[in-house]
Design a protein around this motif. Structure first.
Motif, PDB file in Angstrom:
ATOM      1  N   MET A  40      -5.096  -1.993   8.912  1.00 55.41           N
ATOM      2  CA  MET A  40      -6.016  -1.095   8.367  1.00 55.41           C
ATOM      3  C   MET A  40      -5.881  -0.092   7.296  1.00 55.41           C
ATOM      4  N   GLN A  41      -7.411  -0.667   6.509  1.00 52.98           N
ATOM      5  CA  GLN A  41      -7.533   0.169   5.113  1.00 52.98           C
ATOM      6  C   GLN A  41      -7.739   2.117   5.100  1.00 52.98           C
ATOM      7  N   MET A  42      -7.643   2.465   4.299  1.00 54.81           N
ATOM      8  CA  MET A  42      -7.486   3.800   4.151  1.00 54.81           C
ATOM      9  C   MET A  42      -8.781   4.542   4.459  1.00 54.81           C
ATOM     10  N   HIS A  43      -9.239   3.716   4.273  1.00 49.27           N
ATOM     11  CA  HIS A  43     -10.963   4.777   4.532  1.00 49.27           C
ATOM     12  C   HIS A  43     -11.294   5.100   5.891  1.00 49.27           C
ATOM     13  N   GLU A  44     -10.941   3.611   6.150  1.00 50.01           N
ATOM     14  CA  GLU A  44     -10.342   4.197   8.086  1.00 50.01           C
ATOM     15  C   GLU A  44     -10.089   4.821   8.220  1.00 50.01           C
ATOM     16  N   CYS A  45      -8.768   4.945   7.979  1.00 53.90           N
ATOM     17  CA  CYS A  45      -7.467   6.052   8.154  1.00 53.90           C
ATOM     18  C   CYS A  45      -8.232   8.000   8.359  1.00 53.90           C
ATOM     19  N   LEU A  46      -9.134   8.054   7.000  1.00 49.35           N
ATOM     20  CA  LEU A  46      -9.002   8.662   5.989  1.00 49.35           C
ATOM     21  C   LEU A  46     -10.678   9.111   7.754  1.00 49.35           C
ATOM     22  N   GLU A  47     -11.296   8.196   7.779  1.00 46.99           N
ATOM     23  CA  GLU A  47     -12.461   8.510   8.869  1.00 46.99           C
ATOM     24  C   GLU A  47     -11.913   9.427   9.896  1.00 46.99           C
ATOM     25  N   ASN A  48     -11.164   8.803  10.593  1.00 43.92           N
ATOM     26  CA  ASN A  48     -10.074   9.219  11.663  1.00 43.92           C
ATOM     27  C   ASN A  48      -9.639  10.392  11.633  1.00 43.92           C
ATOM     28  N   TRP A  49      -8.661  10.943  11.144  1.00 43.29           N
ATOM     29  CA  TRP A  49      -8.182  11.497  10.719  1.00 43.29           C
ATOM     30  C   TRP A  49      -8.786  12.396  10.442  1.00 43.29           C
ATOM     31  N   LEU A  50      -9.959  12.828   9.641  1.00 46.26           N
ATOM     32  CA  LEU A  50     -11.168  13.926   9.759  1.00 46.26           C
ATOM     33  C   LEU A  50     -12.101  14.163  11.062  1.00 46.26           C
ATOM     34  N   ASP A  51     -12.169  12.692  11.614  1.00 44.64           N
ATOM     35  CA  ASP A  51     -12.805  13.216  12.900  1.00 44.64           C
ATOM     36  C   ASP A  51     -11.823  14.082  14.411  1.00 44.64           C
ATOM     37  N   TRP A  52     -10.039  13.295  13.720  1.00 44.09           N
ATOM     38  CA  TRP A  52      -9.717  13.997  14.260  1.00 44.09           C
ATOM     39  C   TRP A  52      -9.308  16.123  13.971  1.00 44.09           C
ATOM     40  N   LEU A  53      -9.648  16.133  13.165  1.00 43.22           N
ATOM     41  CA  LEU A  53      -9.376  17.870  12.794  1.00 43.22           C
ATOM     42  C   LEU A  53     -10.872  18.336  12.431  1.00 43.22           C
ATOM     43  N   ALA A  54     -11.590  17.697  12.879  1.00 44.82           N
ATOM     44  CA  ALA A  54     -13.010  18.945  13.073  1.00 44.82           C
ATOM     45  C   ALA A  54     -12.263  18.396  14.600  1.00 44.82           C
ATOM     46  N   HIS A  55     -12.127  17.527  15.676  1.00 47.04           N
ATOM     47  CA  HIS A  55     -13.301  17.820  17.115  1.00 47.04           C
ATOM     48  C   HIS A  55     -11.604  18.490  17.980  1.00 47.04           C
ATOM     49  N   GLU A  56     -10.417  17.903  17.808  1.00 50.32           N
ATOM     50  CA  GLU A  56      -9.214  18.357  17.955  1.00 50.32           C
ATOM     51  C   GLU A  56      -8.857  19.636  17.369  1.00 50.32           C
ATOM     52  N   LYS A  57      -7.814  19.749  15.917  1.00 51.51           N
ATOM     53  CA  LYS A  57      -7.737  21.179  15.511  1.00 51.51           C
ATOM     54  C   LYS A  57      -9.235  22.187  14.719  1.00 51.51           C
ATOM     55  N   LEU A  71      -5.704   5.981  -6.478  1.00 54.44           N
ATOM     56  CA  LEU A  71      -4.242   5.094  -5.559  1.00 54.44           C
ATOM     57  C   LEU A  71      -4.670   3.512  -5.764  1.00 54.44           C
ATOM     58  N   THR A  72      -6.036   3.333  -6.247  1.00 53.07           N
ATOM     59  CA  THR A  72      -6.478   1.874  -6.032  1.00 53.07           C
ATOM     60  C   THR A  72      -6.788   1.336  -7.165  1.00 53.07           C
ATOM     61  N   ASP A  73      -6.994   2.279  -8.187  1.00 52.73           N
ATOM     62  CA  ASP A  73      -6.777   1.874  -9.307  1.00 52.73           C
ATOM     63  C   ASP A  73      -5.713   2.125  -9.454  1.00 52.73           C
ATOM     64  N   HIS A  74      -4.819   2.983  -9.672  1.00 54.65           N
ATOM     65  CA  HIS A  74      -3.630   2.361  -9.541  1.00 54.65           C
ATOM     66  C   HIS A  74      -2.419   1.679  -9.278  1.00 54.65           C
ATOM     67  N   LEU A  75      -2.403   1.056  -7.999  1.00 54.80           N
ATOM     68  CA  LEU A  75      -2.132   0.024  -7.257  1.00 54.80           C
ATOM     69  C   LEU A  75      -3.109  -1.405  -8.019  1.00 54.80           C
ATOM     70  N   GLY A  76      -4.104  -1.444  -8.475  1.00 54.07           N
ATOM     71  CA  GLY A  76      -4.756  -1.897  -8.838  1.00 54.07           C
ATOM     72  C   GLY A  76      -5.937  -2.610  -7.212  1.00 54.07           C
ATOM     73  N   GLN A  77      -5.965  -2.807  -6.184  1.00 50.71           N
ATOM     74  CA  GLN A  77      -6.575  -2.519  -5.114  1.00 50.71           C
ATOM     75  C   GLN A  77      -6.570  -1.552  -4.249  1.00 50.71           C
ATOM     76  N   GLU A  78      -7.801  -1.045  -2.744  1.00 47.80           N
ATOM     77  CA  GLU A  78      -7.234   0.086  -2.697  1.00 47.80           C
ATOM     78  C   GLU A  78      -6.072  -0.317  -1.338  1.00 47.80           C
ATOM     79  N   PRO A  79      -5.479   0.518  -1.078  1.00 50.46           N
ATOM     80  CA  PRO A  79      -3.751   0.017  -0.497  1.00 50.46           C
ATOM     81  C   PRO A  79      -3.979   0.382   1.207  1.00 50.46           C
ATOM     82  N   ASP A  80      -3.432  -0.266   1.779  1.00 44.68           N
ATOM     83  CA  ASP A  80      -3.452  -0.127   3.303  1.00 44.68           C
ATOM     84  C   ASP A  80      -2.533   0.518   3.778  1.00 44.68           C
TER      85      ASP A  80
END
Length: 311
Positions: free
Chosen positions: A1-18, A39-48
């Motif tokens: 799973m890519q990090m932008h998907e995890c980010l959206e899931n986390w933000l949704d959890w913050l808004a609705h659960e927390k 980190l994408t520039d640092h590693l050369g690709q978007e981290p999973d």
């Protein structure tokens, strides 16, 4: 799973659960998105998830150094920039904690990262006289009687009950109508509800405003603007800014300073710190203890003014 998907899931959890505030969710989105971009520039690709779990403390230190370099070009004081950087570290740690719980990633590298430290800002309350007269003086600047009654009620509530400006403006007419029975029910940070007792002077100002309210239906906002919609915090701050400038006060005289004044003056009057914590809706007692530090600073200044203190 890519990090932008995890980010959206986390933000949704913050808004609705927390039940985090929208401003908090947006700030975390901005902070973590900027970190992932680095980190994408640092590693050369978007981290999973695997790449994110494999990050070392050195990688996070590189991010912190990069962020510090960018901060030098931003406006503001060094202390303010340090606080902003500390907030970004806090946002990333919160995100990593979510990933650890939901995906089992290793967050030990980030735990070893030391966040920038900024000097603790002490509350800056208004004096008793200024805080007591502020609501009437602010109301006198209004162009019509309706706004005058509203402003006096609003700023009397802020000082007399210690509410945040957002908490006061989120109230509806029904909240005031119920307050005569058991106190005012206030929805604070994180969706935490608390009961705030109202002083007779606060009840009087609110009652006078309630009698003039242009749309006193139970579901209507308690404080409304000229068009009948919920009053915005920026409008209340601007009203107080005009009063502040005309009164020759500094920029610390804001609506939130009335909340500081409420707590400080209770403390000076001998109120219990735990009781003040409950009234303010602080989750942690350490936050409320800042008022004791401010009071000690005031006492030290008074002591140093004694003629013998110079010898």
């Amino acid at each position: 799973m890519q990090m932008h998907e995890c980010l959206e899931n986390w933000l949704d959890w913050l808004a609705h659960e927390k039940r985090a505030r929208p401003n908090t969710v947006q700030a975390y989105r901005t902070d973590v998105t900027a970190t992932l971009s680095f980190l994408t520039d640092h590693l050369g690709q978007e981290p999973d998830l695997d790449a994110f779990s494999a990050l070392r403390t050195a990688d996070f230190r590189a991010w912190l150094a990069y962020d510090a370099g960018r901060a030098e070009g931003r406006r503001g004081t060094p202390d303010g920039r340090a606080r902003s950087r500390a907030r970004r570290v806090s946002a990333l740690r919160s995100f990593m904690q979510y990933l650890t719980t939901s995906h089992g990633i290793n967050a030990s590298a980030l735990r070893q990262l030391k966040a920038p430290r900024a000097r603790k800002r002490l509350p800056r309350p208004l004096s008793r006289d200024v805080a007591c007269t502020a609501p009437v003086e602010i109301a006198s600047l209004a162009n019509d009687p309706l706004c005058a009654a509203r402003d006096e009620a609003l700023f009397t509530l802020l000082y007399g009950a210690g509410l945040r400006i957002g908490e006061a403006l989120a109230l509806n007419v029904r909240d005031y109508d119920r307050s005569a029975e058991s106190g005012l029910r206030v929805m604070g940070k994180g969706g935490k509800e608390r009961i705030v007792p109202l002083l007779p002077s606060v009840m009087k100002a609110l009652s006078m405003w309630r009698a003039q309210h242009p749309c006193p239906l139970p579901e209507s906002p308690l404080f409304v603007g000229l068009r009948g919609k919920r009053l915005q915090p920026a409008v209340a701050r601007r009203v107080m800014q005009v009063w502040r400038e005309q009164s020759g006060l500094d920029n610390s005289a804001t609506p939130h300073a009335l909340r500081h004044s409420f707590a400080t003056h209770l403390l000076e009057g001998g109120a219990d710190l735990r009781a003040i914590q409950e009234l303010l809706g602080h989750a942690s007692l350490s936050t409320t203890q800042n008022y004791t530090l401010a009071d000690e600073k005031h006492l030290l200044a008074v002591w140093q003014a004694h003629p013998r203190a110079r010898k």
